[in-house]
Design an enzyme around this catalytic site. Structure first.
Site, PDB file in Angstrom:
ATOM      1  N   ASP A 181       0.865  -1.151   0.017  1.00  9.74           N
ATOM      2  CA  ASP A 181       0.053  -0.141  -0.043  1.00  9.74           C
ATOM      3  C   ASP A 181       0.828   1.251  -0.070  1.00  9.74           C
ATOM      4  OD1 ASP A 181      -1.445   2.293   0.878  1.00  9.74           O
ATOM      5  OD2 ASP A 181      -2.880   1.139   1.745  1.00  9.74           O
ATOM      6  N   HIS A 182       0.938   1.856  -1.299  1.00  8.60           N
ATOM      7  CA  HIS A 182       2.217   2.709  -1.134  1.00  8.60           C
ATOM      8  C   HIS A 182       2.037   4.023  -0.296  1.00  8.60           C
ATOM      9  CE1 HIS A 182      -0.086   5.258  -4.002  1.00  8.60           C
ATOM     10  NE2 HIS A 182       0.479   5.970  -3.835  1.00  8.60           N
ATOM     11  N   HIS A 244      -5.528   2.951   1.185  1.00  7.44           N
ATOM     12  CA  HIS A 244      -5.159   4.282   1.697  1.00  7.44           C
ATOM     13  C   HIS A 244      -5.683   4.851   2.698  1.00  7.44           C
ATOM     14  CE1 HIS A 244      -2.934   3.137  -2.037  1.00  7.44           C
ATOM     15  NE2 HIS A 244      -3.621   3.878  -2.675  1.00  7.44           N
TER      16      HIS A 244
HETATM   17  C1  BG6 Z   1      -3.315   4.582  -6.407  1.00  5.67           C
HETATM   18  C2  BG6 Z   1      -4.867   4.840  -6.906  1.00  5.67           C
HETATM   19  O1  BG6 Z   1      -3.258   3.797  -5.427  1.00  5.67           O
HETATM   20  O2  BG6 Z   1      -2.978   6.128  -5.740  1.00  5.67           O
HETATM   21  C3  BG6 Z   1      -4.804   6.060  -8.001  1.00  5.67           C
HETATM   22  O3  BG6 Z   1      -4.851   3.398  -7.670  1.00  5.67           O
HETATM   23  C4  BG6 Z   1      -4.510   7.156  -7.509  1.00  5.67           C
HETATM   24  O4  BG6 Z   1      -6.048   6.055  -8.310  1.00  5.67           O
HETATM   25  C5  BG6 Z   1      -3.191   7.186  -6.656  1.00  5.67           C
HETATM   26  O5  BG6 Z   1      -4.222   8.141  -8.494  1.00  5.67           O
HETATM   27  C6  BG6 Z   1      -2.833   8.218  -5.443  1.00  5.67           C
HETATM   28  O6  BG6 Z   1      -1.638   8.280  -5.361  1.00  5.67           O
HETATM   29  P1  BG6 Z   1      -0.357   9.397  -4.981  1.00  5.67           P
HETATM   30  O7  BG6 Z   1       0.641   8.999  -4.153  1.00  5.67           O
HETATM   31  O8  BG6 Z   1      -0.287  10.094  -6.401  1.00  5.67           O
HETATM   32  O9  BG6 Z   1      -1.471  10.417  -3.881  1.00  5.67           O
END
Ligand code: BG6
Length: 494
Positions: A181-182, A244
């Site tokens: 989960d980044h 997230h």
């Molecule tokens: C991803 C989603 O996990 O996270 C995308 O699938 C989203 O839809 C993205 O745009 C947002 O990540 P960040 O790091 O750009 O806020």
């Protein structure tokens, strides 16, 4: 890792994630000396590509997306030589056997002791097949460790996630699986633990006696880009909330772990997730959840088409591109404190912020003659700005006792020369070192799905509650109302 070494396998090497995130992350790790001498990267996808073409793709991606400038000449060659490519049909055990042979060659050339990290940047339906074929092709027979990194979405609901997990677990043990989960790789999300547990300013106040509400906003300006087909099935609930948003909420709500060990931390996170009040009926979903979809609108004077006009999106789609909810963590610490969450595409700004609103001091006694006091706020800025600020009340310079809110700000991303690692960089490095702290454990994921499934089920019954908001706006008024009904409002996001 520098001492151990490993082969990194990127499945889906011609895809968007590899190009935008994974290659740049590997390059940054290399530049920082974190990959050491003993490493190799194998790109895998169906498309035929020579090693040289693949290295060109990698160079281009680094030029475009990496925080380190791509070097040319000898320095680049040394890095690029570690990259090779194999066109692979992941359904073919024969192909996996060839991969095994190629890998053994790389391992002996670079003296890598059989450690293998498989990164599946693929659709989840393929995780099971790839895992089985890795085993049947002999790729898990080497001496060293074997680890699997998988991307979200991990399933579509609890039953599909569970069967996906079972398939993977027939081949890999839980401690060999790293579910990304980044958001958990982001600097300021990791900083929540330190802010909470290393400051006597906050720790004693971190409960329902002093906190009035918590607001978590994950706003994006982008629409669905080229991902209409994926997004239309997933919607904001599965794309952002199940993972997230709940992860950030959990980091705010969890109890202090007894140690900062991965399992202790994840045990506490699971407990916090389990304490989130579920949705027992459709009526409850209707009361506490708002869903909406962007319609035609504008941003900075530019017209923006509505979601239903996007490529690969049906003209009558009921998929939500906006989600807001009032959640409760029903435990001793948080009894009665609302956690408001909202996320959406095509909102006015790209910003992720967590606002902790403290309860006011007794008002109407000292300063109330002319003025209403503003509550203290702690704001954690996650993305793209990184930092924290607190809002306190102070005397306005002058003769009378006027109180004004002032901000004390720590802007981490404003500091010159600061070069914080990207989320993917951190997470790949953690996985290569075998550190699970910022990865989602299966039981965590299971609870998260069980929490969102009843919302999806209620929505399936009908679309009367689906709202629309013009692209470029802050979503439907119902999202404001969630807070107004409790006497609060969304604090403006920067
Ligand atoms: C991803 C989603 O996990 O996270 C995308 O699938 C989203 O839809 C993205 O745009 C947002 O990540 P960040 O790091 O750009 O806020």
């Amino acid at each position: 890792l520098a001492a151990d070494g490993a082969v990194f396998f990127i499945f889906g090497a011609t895809g968007d994630l590899a190009r935008r995130k994974l290659f740049p992350a590997l390059y940054s790790l290399y530049k920082e000396g974190k990959l050491g001498e003993k490493f190799a990267v194998v790109g895998l996808a169906r498309r035929p590509r020579t090693h040289e073409q693949f290295r060109e793709d990698v160079l281009e991606s680094i030029r475009e997306f990496c925080r380190y400038k791509a070097e040319e000449g000898q320095a680049w060659r040394e890095f690029a030589d570690r990259f090779s490519y194999q066109s692979l049909d992941i359904g073919s055990v024969e192909g996996m056997r060839r991969l095994k042979e190629n890998t053994e060659e790389l391992e002996s050339r670079y003296r890598i002791p059989g450690n293998r990290l498989f990164y599946l940047a693929l659709a989840p339906e393929l995780f099971g097949t790839v895992s089985r074929n890795l085993r049947d092709g002999g790729l898990l027979d080497s001496e060293g460790w074997h680890r699997l990194i998988i991307e979200k979405p991990f399933g579509y609901d609890y039953p599909s996630a569970e069967s996906l997990n079972e398939e993977i677990r027939q081949v890999f043990r839980e401690n060999e699986v790293f579910r990304i989960d980044h958001y958990l790789g982001k600097e300021m999300v990791q900083n929540i633990e330190v802010l909470r547990f290393a400051n006597s300013f906050f720790e004693p106040l971190w409960n329902s006696n002093y906190i009035a509400n918590v607001q978590i906003t994950l706003a994006e300006t982008v629409g669905v880009e080229e991902r209409g087909a994926y997004y239309n099935k997933s919607g904001a609930l599965r794309d952002m909330v199940q993972n997230h948003m709940l992860q950030m909420l959990t980091m705010i709500a969890m109890e202090p772990p007894s140690r900062l060990d991965p399992e202790d931390i994840r045990d506490e996170k699971v407990k916090a997730l389990r304490s989130i009040r579920g949705f027992g009926s459709e009526a409850e979903v209707g009361e506490r959840v708002v869903r909406a979809q962007y319609s035609e609108g504008a941003s900075r004077g530019q017209p923006i088409k509505g979601y239903r006009e996007e490529d690969s999106v049906p003209g009558d789609s009921a998929t939500e591109t906006f989600f807001a909810a009032r959640l409760f963590v029903d435990n001793f610490r948080w009894a009665g404190v609302p956690f408001y969450v909202r996320t959406g595409k095509r909102l006015p700004v790209k910003s992720t912020e967590i606002v902790v609103e403290f309860k006011n001091v007794p008002s109407g006694i000292l300063f109330a003659r002319k003025q209403e006091l503003r509550p203290n706020l702690l704001v954690i800025r996650v993305n793209p700005m990184e930092g924290i600020y607190i809002k306190i009340n102070a005397k306005k310079p002058g003769n009378d006792m006027t109180v004004q809110p002032v901000a004390m700000e720590f802007c981490q991303s404003c500091q010159i020369g600061i070069n914080t690692p990207e989320a993917y960089e951190r997470l790949i490095y953690d996985a290569a070192r075998g550190d699970h702290t910022y990865f989602t454990r299966w039981d965590e994921l299971a609870v998260a799905w069980k929490l969102v499934d009843p919302i999806a089920a209620a929505w399936k019954k009908g679309t009367d509650d689906l709202r629309f908001y013009p692209a470029g706006s802050w979503g439907p008024k119902e999202a404001e109302k969630l807070l107004e009904d409790d006497g609060f409002f969304w604090w403006p996001v920067n």
